[in-house]
Write an enzyme that holds these catalytic residues in place. Sequence first.
Site, mmCIF file in Angstrom:
data_model
loop_
_atom_site.group_PDB
_atom_site.id
_atom_site.type_symbol
_atom_site.label_atom_id
_atom_site.label_comp_id
_atom_site.label_asym_id
_atom_site.label_seq_id
_atom_site.Cartn_x
_atom_site.Cartn_y
_atom_site.Cartn_z
ATOM 1 C CE1 TYR A 184 -3.530 -2.518 -0.226
ATOM 2 C CE2 TYR A 184 -2.789 -3.336 1.904
ATOM 3 C CZ TYR A 184 -3.575 -3.480 0.770
ATOM 4 O OH TYR A 184 -4.391 -4.569 0.627
ATOM 5 N NE ARG A 328 -4.061 -16.690 7.764
ATOM 6 C CZ ARG A 328 -3.117 -17.394 7.136
ATOM 7 N NH1 ARG A 328 -3.422 -18.057 6.043
ATOM 8 N NH2 ARG A 328 -1.887 -17.426 7.594
HETATM 9 C C1 LIG Z 1 -9.355 -11.398 5.917
HETATM 10 C C2 LIG Z 1 -8.020 -10.743 6.102
HETATM 11 C C3 LIG Z 1 -7.930 -9.364 6.050
HETATM 12 C C4 LIG Z 1 -6.704 -8.721 6.269
HETATM 13 N N1 LIG Z 1 -6.655 -7.358 6.319
HETATM 14 C C5 LIG Z 1 -5.527 -6.732 6.751
HETATM 15 C C6 LIG Z 1 -5.533 -5.350 7.067
HETATM 16 O O1 LIG Z 1 -6.555 -4.673 7.019
HETATM 17 N N2 LIG Z 1 -4.354 -4.796 7.461
HETATM 18 C C7 LIG Z 1 -3.202 -5.519 7.578
HETATM 19 O O2 LIG Z 1 -2.156 -4.964 7.927
HETATM 20 N N3 LIG Z 1 -3.190 -6.845 7.316
HETATM 21 C C8 LIG Z 1 -4.326 -7.467 6.941
HETATM 22 N N4 LIG Z 1 -4.340 -8.833 6.763
HETATM 23 C C9 LIG Z 1 -3.135 -9.611 7.130
HETATM 24 C C10 LIG Z 1 -3.250 -10.101 8.580
HETATM 25 O O3 LIG Z 1 -3.301 -9.016 9.489
HETATM 26 C C11 LIG Z 1 -2.080 -11.032 8.960
HETATM 27 O O4 LIG Z 1 -0.885 -10.291 8.887
HETATM 28 C C12 LIG Z 1 -1.995 -12.262 8.071
HETATM 29 O O5 LIG Z 1 -3.268 -12.873 7.934
HETATM 30 C C13 LIG Z 1 -0.997 -13.284 8.628
HETATM 31 O O6 LIG Z 1 -1.333 -13.644 9.953
HETATM 32 P P1 LIG Z 1 -2.165 -15.004 10.288
HETATM 33 O O7 LIG Z 1 -1.362 -16.157 9.731
HETATM 34 O O8 LIG Z 1 -2.261 -15.033 11.788
HETATM 35 O O9 LIG Z 1 -3.498 -14.890 9.640
HETATM 36 C C14 LIG Z 1 -5.541 -9.491 6.505
HETATM 37 C C15 LIG Z 1 -5.638 -10.890 6.502
HETATM 38 C C16 LIG Z 1 -6.857 -11.514 6.338
HETATM 39 C C17 LIG Z 1 -6.925 -13.020 6.427
#
Ligand SMILES: Cc1cc2nc3c(=O)[nH]c(=O)nc-3n(C[C@H](O)[C@H](O)[C@H](O)COP(=O)(O)O)c2cc1C
Length: 358
Positions: A184, A328
């Site tokens: 971004y 997640r």
């Molecule tokens: C549905 C969804 C929406 C996300 N939206 C954002 C967001 O708004 N801002 C951001 O920095 N990361 C966003 N991410 C990334 C997550 O914050 C996170 O860094 C990524 O899912 C890896 O972590 P996890 O394995 O615990 O899911 C999003 C991820 C998912 C799955």
Amino acid sequence: MHLFTPFECRDVTARNRVMVSPMCQYSCEAADGLATEWHRVHLGSRATGGAGIVMTEATAVTPRGRISPEDLGIWSDDHAEALAPIAEFMKSQGATPAIQPAHAGRKASTRRPADGYGPIHGDRGWTPVGPTETPWPYNDEEPLETQRLETDDIAELIDAWTAAAERAVAAGFEIVEIHAAHGYLLHEFLSPVTNTREDAYGGDFESRTRLLREVVTAVRETIPDGTPLFVRISATDWLPDRESWTVSDSARLASDLEPLGVDLIDVSAGAIHPDQQVPDTGPHYQVPYAEQVAEGGVPVGTVGGITTPEGADAIISNGRADLAIVGREHLRDPYFAIRAAQELGQEAPVPRQYTRGF
Ligand SMILES: Cc1cc2nc3c(=O)[nH]c(=O)nc-3n(C[C@H](O)[C@H](O)[C@H](O)COP(=O)(O)O)c2cc1C
């Protein structure tokens, strides 16, 4: 030190070191950026679920800064008003309400994933902005015409960031996290993949990091001294085949940001270009990046593939990061932190209404 050791930062004490990672909900109903009942229930449930810090999704500082028309925004006082009761509820549950102001840059004006991710041309869309006119390269669809930000536009944009931060604090948020990751706008300025400018905002490391440093400085001056300021970065562009942003750049950036009043770097990765070579995303795959970024002594949060209480606790107790940021797994289980406390033999932050359930 363990997962349930409170996290103290400036005037804020979070009850534990589990943070709900920012996750876009694409749930504003009228393409107006205003928080809805969905946001209230979604963020509220994660607060009743025991997390120490509950972070909003990317929250656009200007309408053009939205990824999709359904994104959350904080570009007016009406937006802050819609968010205030949510922050208040989170606090009433013992969670620390946090917000992630964001600008999507050249990745703006896209269909939300549920509608099949891709560019929105025509009336429902808008012109994205970026460090150059080079648009985000979609695989099969025509890219959106993109506007290069000039120096005056940049000054306006910094004002938008500070106004957003001021509103966020007024709305009751206790931590502000600047979104400078995932391809971004602010990441687009950091990375040589997307920033080929030849003015004060492009070129060498110093110039490419200038915009983020200016945003950080302006936001830090705007928010109270007692309010922690986090910055989320992509530690690496995952583009070893070309000149790109690397983990050592991130470590250097972290050391530059700390004296400007940044309290924690939230270390994520990738998403600057579709050619990225994503490594094996197994459990805790980004922890080594966080460790490298922390080498200069800056506190870090780590995110990615944290799904178990033992895993999250090990990251903290082995001193690998200061916060375990869980994305997640919180979609699958809003009560992750309560479950973690129970499994780790810690006092569980169970809401009084739910004690019979636990
Ligand atoms: C549905 C969804 C929406 C996300 N939206 C954002 C967001 O708004 N801002 C951001 O920095 N990361 C966003 N991410 C990334 C997550 O914050 C996170 O860094 C990524 O899912 C890896 O972590 P996890 O394995 O615990 O899911 C999003 C991820 C998912 C799955």
